[in-house]
Scaffold this motif. Structure first.
Motif, PDB file in Angstrom:
ATOM      1  N   LEU A  10       0.831  -1.196   0.000  1.00  0.00           N
ATOM      2  CA  LEU A  10       0.000   0.000   0.000  1.00  0.00           C
ATOM      3  C   LEU A  10       0.868   1.249   0.000  1.00  0.00           C
ATOM      4  CD1 LEU A  10      -2.575  -0.961   2.797  1.00  0.00           C
ATOM      5  CD2 LEU A  10      -3.027  -0.929   0.354  1.00  0.00           C
ATOM      6  N   ASP A  11       0.331   2.314  -0.566  1.00  0.00           N
ATOM      7  CA  ASP A  11       0.901   3.646  -0.364  1.00  0.00           C
ATOM      8  C   ASP A  11       0.158   4.259   0.811  1.00  0.00           C
ATOM      9  OD1 ASP A  11       2.529   3.281  -2.561  1.00  0.00           O
ATOM     10  OD2 ASP A  11       1.192   4.313  -3.947  1.00  0.00           O
ATOM     11  N   GLU A  54       5.593   4.893   0.556  1.00  0.00           N
ATOM     12  CA  GLU A  54       5.115   4.334  -0.697  1.00  0.00           C
ATOM     13  C   GLU A  54       5.464   2.853  -0.794  1.00  0.00           C
ATOM     14  OE1 GLU A  54       6.535   6.544  -4.027  1.00  0.00           O
ATOM     15  OE2 GLU A  54       5.510   8.386  -3.456  1.00  0.00           O
ATOM     16  N   VAL A  86     -12.038   4.436   4.289  1.00  0.00           N
ATOM     17  CA  VAL A  86     -11.104   4.584   3.172  1.00  0.00           C
ATOM     18  C   VAL A  86      -9.988   3.561   3.289  1.00  0.00           C
ATOM     19  CG1 VAL A  86      -9.448   6.128   2.075  1.00  0.00           C
ATOM     20  CG2 VAL A  86     -11.634   7.027   2.855  1.00  0.00           C
ATOM     21  N   ARG A  87      -9.444   3.385   4.514  1.00  0.00           N
ATOM     22  CA  ARG A  87      -8.365   2.417   4.698  1.00  0.00           C
ATOM     23  C   ARG A  87      -8.838   0.993   4.396  1.00  0.00           C
ATOM     24  NH1 ARG A  87      -7.546   2.529   9.898  1.00  0.00           N
ATOM     25  NH2 ARG A  87      -8.187   4.575  10.668  1.00  0.00           N
ATOM     26  N   CYS A 115      -8.891   0.462   0.761  1.00  0.00           N
ATOM     27  CA  CYS A 115      -7.533   0.297   0.246  1.00  0.00           C
ATOM     28  C   CYS A 115      -7.075  -1.153   0.416  1.00  0.00           C
ATOM     29  CB  CYS A 115      -6.568   1.237   0.962  1.00  0.00           C
ATOM     30  SG  CYS A 115      -6.700   2.965   0.461  1.00  0.00           S
ATOM     31  N   LYS A 168     -11.383   0.040 -14.212  1.00  0.00           N
ATOM     32  CA  LYS A 168     -11.258   0.912 -13.046  1.00  0.00           C
ATOM     33  C   LYS A 168     -12.463   0.719 -12.133  1.00  0.00           C
ATOM     34  CE  LYS A 168     -10.360   5.684 -11.656  1.00  0.00           C
ATOM     35  NZ  LYS A 168     -10.154   7.071 -12.119  1.00  0.00           N
ATOM     36  N   SER A 212     -13.535  11.236  -3.562  1.00  0.00           N
ATOM     37  CA  SER A 212     -12.254  11.929  -3.387  1.00  0.00           C
ATOM     38  C   SER A 212     -12.181  12.696  -2.086  1.00  0.00           C
ATOM     39  CB  SER A 212     -12.041  12.903  -4.547  1.00  0.00           C
ATOM     40  OG  SER A 212     -13.023  13.932  -4.518  1.00  0.00           O
ATOM     41  N   ALA A 254      -8.601  11.073   0.338  1.00  0.00           N
ATOM     42  CA  ALA A 254      -8.005  10.349  -0.789  1.00  0.00           C
ATOM     43  C   ALA A 254      -6.505  10.188  -0.632  1.00  0.00           C
ATOM     44  CB  ALA A 254      -8.314  11.087  -2.092  1.00  0.00           C
ATOM     45  N   GLU A 255      -5.904  10.985   0.275  1.00  0.00           N
ATOM     46  CA  GLU A 255      -4.456  10.898   0.488  1.00  0.00           C
ATOM     47  C   GLU A 255      -4.100   9.943   1.637  1.00  0.00           C
ATOM     48  OE1 GLU A 255      -3.103  14.854   1.110  1.00  0.00           O
ATOM     49  OE2 GLU A 255      -3.537  15.522  -0.936  1.00  0.00           O
ATOM     50  N   CYS A 295      -4.479   6.676   1.795  1.00  0.00           N
ATOM     51  CA  CYS A 295      -3.816   5.481   1.275  1.00  0.00           C
ATOM     52  C   CYS A 295      -4.255   5.232  -0.151  1.00  0.00           C
ATOM     53  CB  CYS A 295      -4.140   4.260   2.147  1.00  0.00           C
ATOM     54  SG  CYS A 295      -5.909   3.852   2.154  1.00  0.00           S
ATOM     55  N   SER A 296      -3.528   4.376  -0.813  1.00  0.00           N
ATOM     56  CA  SER A 296      -3.936   3.892  -2.128  1.00  0.00           C
ATOM     57  C   SER A 296      -3.287   2.530  -2.337  1.00  0.00           C
ATOM     58  CB  SER A 296      -3.525   4.856  -3.239  1.00  0.00           C
ATOM     59  OG  SER A 296      -2.115   4.974  -3.293  1.00  0.00           O
TER      60      SER A 296
END
Length: 497
Positions: free
Chosen positions: A290-291, A313, A339-340, A343, A395, A467, A491-492, A494-495
């Motif tokens: 994960l990032d 990252e 969100v986590r 991810c 996507k 987002s 949105a920052e 994790c990804s």
């Protein structure tokens, strides 16, 4: 000049090596002409029938894949195949050793006798390794079959399969089972393109459909006197009111009703993952990458914080750390945790590649059998798996019903339902454009995400729920009960690659 005639010793050596090689490739062939012919004929018929069965299964996987996979995933069938496999292996081993005896190794010189014995042992090991690999594959298939009891709705819902995904925590210190992660994956039955809808566990005033037995008890939605009644408590509510439901799992039935009414779509299946047990699955995968945008506490709330998962990252997380990354509530909000969790889900889907499955099939199946409950049936799992493979190349669209789009304590259910309809319509238009690139898009009959607005409060789009950009979330209590204001762009957080 004529070539010299092979000596009797050379002929014996060739015959001996030919015996063990033929026995390894065609069990019973040596006995049919050099040993007990009755045993040879019986072995030929038995192993010929086994080879015919393998060919038949291969044709089934090619021509009637769903039926064949469903049959193979039936635990009783898989168990019978495993018993038959080991019986065939024992017989194969005995026939191979008998072929070594029929080769009369004791009449051979020392060196050829040694090499013949080594060759026989290597062939025995090769046959054993092959049989063990097939047996392990059958064990894995049997493990998968045990978690696919069926009971869900196989018929498409408006051309889609809608699957409820629950992450539940049934730890010993918790009373009852309360889903902490609630998502619905709406999958196009033709292309596999998926939209993921995330509902916060603390969503209040959730409504029940008119035909629900809980509608009479809660005509204005799930509202309680003297406390908040939240979405993740409906499972326990259903269990407590089990006499109202004719279902194996009344808690699940009640939760599915509430979610269908909230989102305005019908559910086909559910899959519930025990968050305390999915560490086995992550470890079987070799971890996930994960990032990570901010430190995530390990522990907190009812226990002390023992450390942090540091940002960075392409961070590799094992099962223990992936679990805490998904479940941690300290110094955070429920919305950030959603969100986590997404991810982690995305990383598991994206990084579970065919090589990992092939190398760790048994470990993955054992982990899945220990932590997954579902009502998907064996006869439909292949179609869903094929759709999942198609979805990997597309996507994933995602909507979280969180602030600023939705206020959990006083949600706008009309906005939730219209947003769901709009995102599904938008997803289907992408498929239409992909299949007919020269055709112009037809006017949408469902409002697009840019036009969906809440009544009596500022407009918010479905994309903003994804987002979370430009506007911080409303102040929310943290897991510890202290005020917590989300100032970072979610949105920052994790990804996943």
């Amino acid at each position: 000049m004529p070539s010299p005639t092979p000596s009797a010793q050379q002929l014996h050596k060739r015959r001996a090596f030919g015996f063990v090689l033929m026995s390894a490739l065609l069990p019973g062939s040596v006995q049919s002409f050099a040993g007990n012919r009755g045993v040879g004929r019986l072995a030929g018929r038995v192993y010929g029938a086994a080879a015919a069965l393998v060919v038949l299964v291969g044709l089934g996987l090619w021509l009637v894949r769903g039926f064949t996979v469903g049959l193979l995933l039936t635990p009783s069938v898989t168990f019978a195949l495993r018993i038959a496999l080991w019986a065939l292996f024992v017989g194969w081993l005995l026939l191979l050793m008998d072929s070594w005896r029929l080769a009369r190794p004791l009449t051979m010189p020392r060196r050829p006798r040694l090499w013949l014995t080594i060759t026989t042992i290597l062939l025995v090991l090769a046959v054993g390794a092959f049989s063990s690999a097939v047996a392990n594959a059958l064990v894995a298939v049997e493990n998968l079959g045990t978690v696919l009891p069926g009971g869900g709705e196989r018929d498409q819902k408006a051309g889609r399969y809608n699957v409820l995904l629950l992450g539940a925590d049934s730890a010993e210190h918790r009373e009852g089972l309360r889903p902490d992660s609630i998502n619905v994956a709406s999958i196009d039955a033709r292309t596999g393109r998926t939209v993921l809808f995330g509902l916060p566990r603390n969503l209040e005033r959730v409504r029940f459909p008119k035909d629900s037995p809980l509608r009479d008890l809660y005509p204005e939605g799930y509202v309680c006197d003297g406390g908040a009644c939240m979405l993740n408590g409906i499972y326990t509510l259903g269990q407590d009111q089990g006499d109202l439901y004719d279902a194996r799992d009344p808690g699940l039935a009640a939760l599915k009703e509430a979610i269908e009414e909230t989102l305005g779509i019908e559910l086909n299946y559910y899959a519930m993952v025990d968050m305390a047990g999915f560490t086995e699955l992550i470890d079987a995968m070799g971890g996930i990458r994960l990032d990570i945008g901010k430190p995530v506490p390990i522990g907190g709330v009812s226990t002390r914080i023992s450390g942090y998962i540091e940002p960075g990252e392409n961070r590799l997380l094992d099962g223990y750390h992936a679990l805490w990354f998904a479940r941690s509530r300290a110094e955070s909000s429920d919305y950030e945790r959603m969100v986590r969790q997404k991810c982690v889900m995305a990383a598991m889907v994206n990084q579970l590649n065919p090589t990992t499955v092939a190398m760790k099939f048994v470990e993955l199946s054992e982990a899945g059998a220990n932590l997954v409950r579902t009502d998907v049936g064996t006869g439909h799992v292949m179609e869903l798996a094929e759709l999942a493979l198609k979805a990997k190349d597309l996507k994933l669209a995602s909507v979280n019903f969180t602030p600023p789009l939705i206020v959990a304590a006083d949600p706008d259910f009309d906005l939730i339902r219209s947003t769901v309809a709009a995102k599904i319509a938008e997803s289907e238009r992408l498929d239409d454009r992909r299949s007919a690139p020269s055709a112009s898009a037809s006017p949408a009959t469902v409002p697009t995400t840019s036009t969906v607005a809440a009544s009596e409060r500022p407009a918010a789009t479905a994309s903003s729920a994804v987002s979370q950009s430009d506007a911080p979330a409303a102040a929310q209590p943290s897991a510890s009960g202290e005020p917590f204001t989300e100032t970072a762009d979610l949105a920052e957080v994790c990804s996943a690659g």
